[in-house]
Design an enzyme around this catalytic site. Structure first.
Site, short mmCIF file in Angstrom:
data_model
loop_
_atom_site.label_atom_id
_atom_site.label_comp_id
_atom_site.label_asym_id
_atom_site.label_seq_id
_atom_site.Cartn_x
_atom_site.Cartn_y
_atom_site.Cartn_z
N ASP A 115 43.09 23.06 -46.10
CA ASP A 115 42.06 23.17 -45.06
C ASP A 115 41.44 21.82 -44.74
OD1 ASP A 115 42.62 25.87 -45.11
OD2 ASP A 115 40.74 26.47 -46.04
N HIS A 133 49.33 22.86 -41.38
CA HIS A 133 48.45 23.78 -42.12
C HIS A 133 49.21 25.06 -42.47
CE1 HIS A 133 44.92 26.61 -42.43
NE2 HIS A 133 44.54 25.64 -43.24
#
Length: 121
Positions: free
Chosen positions: A89, A47
């Site tokens: 996300d 991420h």
């Protein structure tokens, strides 16, 4: 943005994002260094790398559209920046869900001094 990411995490894992993922391993939370400690920490590492790729889109602030369908997350924007942030996300929240079985509380408040080695995006 971070609030939307938090909502994705709750929906996908049933966990509180602040208490479960804001200070976990070497990469979950602000900053990051060393080698990811487990699969969940690797989700955060990936991420972080994703946010780095889209940093010109201001990923922590960028509002995007998404929905929950059939147990998954669908990003809805055609705007390239918003969609890219949403995908970062979505992938992380799904990764957290897929690795709940190896989530280990011993990595909560993990000391940064234990985060050694290097990992490349």
């Amino acid at each position: 943005n971070l609030f939307q990411f938090a909502e994705m995490i709750v929906k996908m894992t049933g966990k509180n994002p602040l208490s479960s993922y804001s200070d976990y391993g070497c990469y979950c939370g602000w900053g990051g260094k060393g080698k990811p400690q487990d699969a969940t920490d690797r989700c955060c590492f990936v991420h972080d790398c994703c946010y780095e790729k889209v940093k010109s889109c201001k990923p922590k602030l960028s509002l995007y559209s998404y929905s929950f369908q059939n147990g998954g997350i669908v990003c809805g924007d055609n705007h390239s920046c918003k969609r890219a942030v949403c995908e970062c996300d979505r992938v992380a929240a799904t990764c957290f869900r897929d690795n709940l079985n190896t989530y280990d509380k011993k990595y909560h408040n993990y000391p940064p001094s234990q985060c050694t080695g290097t990992e490349q995006c």
